[in-house]
Design an enzyme around this catalytic site. Structure first.
Site, PDB file in Angstrom:
ATOM      1  N   TYR A 184       0.612  -4.599  11.653  1.00  0.00           N
ATOM      2  CA  TYR A 184       0.464  -3.221  11.189  1.00  0.00           C
ATOM      3  C   TYR A 184       1.147  -2.227  12.120  1.00  0.00           C
ATOM      4  CZ  TYR A 184      -2.467  -4.207   7.180  1.00  0.00           C
ATOM      5  OH  TYR A 184      -2.911  -4.626   5.956  1.00  0.00           O
ATOM      6  N   HIS A 232       0.828  -1.214   0.000  1.00  0.00           N
ATOM      7  CA  HIS A 232       0.000   0.000   0.000  1.00  0.00           C
ATOM      8  C   HIS A 232       0.866   1.270   0.000  1.00  0.00           C
ATOM      9  CE1 HIS A 232      -3.789  -2.187   0.640  1.00  0.00           C
ATOM     10  NE2 HIS A 232      -3.088  -2.963   1.433  1.00  0.00           N
ATOM     11  N   ASN A 259     -10.167  -3.211   2.268  1.00  0.00           N
ATOM     12  CA  ASN A 259      -9.900  -3.075   0.840  1.00  0.00           C
ATOM     13  C   ASN A 259     -11.196  -2.770   0.102  1.00  0.00           C
ATOM     14  OD1 ASN A 259      -7.065  -3.612   0.708  1.00  0.00           O
ATOM     15  ND2 ASN A 259      -7.462  -5.790   0.992  1.00  0.00           N
TER      16      ASN A 259
END
Length: 480
Positions: free
Chosen positions: A339, A56, A129
């Site tokens: 993350y 990303h 997404n």
């Protein structure tokens, strides 16, 4: 004519007398090391780029608000959903997945759809997404999957052999690959696509009763996709097409909006549903669990500085608020760690104190020090817990709802291995034109693969999803 009386200064506020000529010994030099302004400029310039995101990397973002339009307090005690009409500020980042920071916007790729809600109880990040499913369902496979999307270590070129070898050996990817190769694989703009939380999450209400939930952001602009030839043309002529479109739409007041809906599954249904509801490669039928409206999200403000806001924005599926919790989804469980860990490496241990990530709720904890601490670092307050100096204490009323676990500690796969039904159903829902374009896209993507066994293995997956689909792909590739 405006007058600017501001002096150029160093980063510590001292005035700069000359910003055009470095300090040298005479007109020909050499340059003197005592020119601290020159050294500061060069040193800062060398450090202006934080590492780009591993995935990303290329994206665009905008500010806006979320407004509740339906009372769902029977299902969740989340404060930002507590009253119809309540508004919560949001920051949203859209992105491609596989490409580098300078790659084209209009490639065939899933699109990231990450929403940061600045709630009164802390930040809630919904990191999904533009597709309701994903390629894999266990986080242990994620590094390998992303490696296949990156460049070959010798040629530094994209590697179709790796892509299709991995997919053909990972049949759980078939549903997402079918979506990717369909018309939806190249959205017309970030504004003309849906968004999904993708994973299953848990909602808990004020009485402690839990349900399972899936999030759907439905674009109010309508779904539009790009023709393959036009997408390729734009990739060469305007690689920042989606970024540009979002910025200019907001700048001229054409504010994009999405309706947020959820599917809600009673807690006990998870044990009897025909697909594992925690498997992120599967969807829940909307006939079984219809969409329920929650609210409306509007993006009405562009960032003032791309780096400060879009590039430094950090999202984590582990940023929950009371009333929203994790599910046993194996892919989600891995993301809860990965993350935030990526942000600690990329932006720093104190990334949560950067303005774009800072919650509007008061932060009280015992985390101290670390690089780039940008607040008062806790001042002179007590810096350990437990303590008898009146420092912040835990809030047991917000304990996560317990859930039952069973079985042996082992490396265990999901119980259900039907990877074909939903991919086949999706194909059969398409009209003739959509089916033909899907097949053309698959054939074009697989032609560069130079190993026939990889092609045959993948075709067998398509055939199990739908006999006609597999046959047409085989014919397109000239294979029996």
């Amino acid at each position: 004519m405006s007058t600017n009386n501001k002096h150029l200064t160093t980063s510590f506020g001292a005035p700069v007398a000359d910003n055009q000529n470095s300090m040298t010994a005479g007109s020909r030099g050499p340059t003197l090391i005592q020119d601290v302004h020159l050294l500061e400029k060069l040193a800062h310039f060398n450090r202006e780029r934080v590492p780009e995101r591993v995935v990303h990397a290329k994206g665009a973002g905008a500010h806006g608000y979320f407004e509740v339009t339906n009372d769902l307090t029977a299902y969740t005690k989340a404060d930002f959903l507590s009253a119809v009409g309540k508004q919560t500020p949001v920051f949203v980042r859209f992105s491609t997945v596989a490409g580098e920071l300078g790659s084209a916007d209009t490639v065939r790729d899933p699109r990231g759809f990450a929403v940061k809600f600045y709630t009164d109880e802390g930040n809630y990040d919904l990191v999904g997404n533009n597709t309701p499913v994903f390629f894999i369902r266990d986080a242990i496979k994620f590094p390998d999957f992303i490696h296949t999307q990156k460049r070959h270590p010798q040629t530094h070129l994209k590697n179709p052999n790796a892509v299709w070898d991995f997919w053909s050996l990972s049949p759980e990817s078939l549903h997402q690959v079918t979506i990717l190769m369909s018309d939806r694989g190249i959205p017309a703009t970030f504004r003309h696509m849906h968004g999904f939380g993708s994973h299953t999450f848990k909602w808990v209400n004020g009485e402690g009763k839990a349900v399972w939930v899936k999030y759907h952001f439905k674009t109010e602009q309508g779904v539009k996709n790009l023709d393959v030839a036009l997408a390729a043309k734009l990739a060469g002529e305007n690689p920042d097409y989606h970024t540009e479109d979002l910025f200019h739409a907001i700048e001229k007041g054409d504010y994009p909006a999405w309706k947020l809906c959820v599917q809600i599954m009673p807690e006990e249904d998870a044990n009897t549903y025909r697909f594992d509801p925690f498997d992120v490669t599967k969807v829940w039928s909307q006939k079984d669990y219809p969409l329920i409206e929650v609210g409306r999200m509007v993006l009405n403000s562009n960032p003032t500085n791309y780096f400060a806001e879009v590039e430094q924005a950090t999202f984590s599926p582990g940023s929950f608020v009371p009333g929203v919790e994790a599910s046993p989804d194996k892919m989600l469980q891995g993301r809860l760690f990965a993350y935030s860990d990526a942000h600690r490496y990329r932006v720093g241990a104190n990334h949560s104190t950067i303005p774009i990530n800072r919650p509007k709720a008061e932060v009280n904890n015992y985390q101290r020090d670390g690089a780039m601490r940008s607040d008062d670092n806790g001042g002179a307050s007590v810096y350990y817990e437990p303590n008898s100096y009146g420092g912040p204490k835990e809030a047991p009323q917000h304990q996560v709802k317990p859930f039952e676990v069973s079985g042996e500690a082992n490396s265990v796969a999901y119980d259900h291995d039907d990877h074909y039904t939903q991919a086949g159903d999706l194909y059969r829902l398409m009209d003739d034109g959509e089916k033909s374009r899907l097949i053309d896209n698959i054939v074009a993507a697989m032609k560069p693969v130079d190993r026939e066994d990889i092609k045959q293995r993948q075709i067998e997956h398509w055939r199990q999803a739908d006999e006609t689909l597999g046959q047409r792909i085989a014919e397109g590739l000239g294979l029996a």
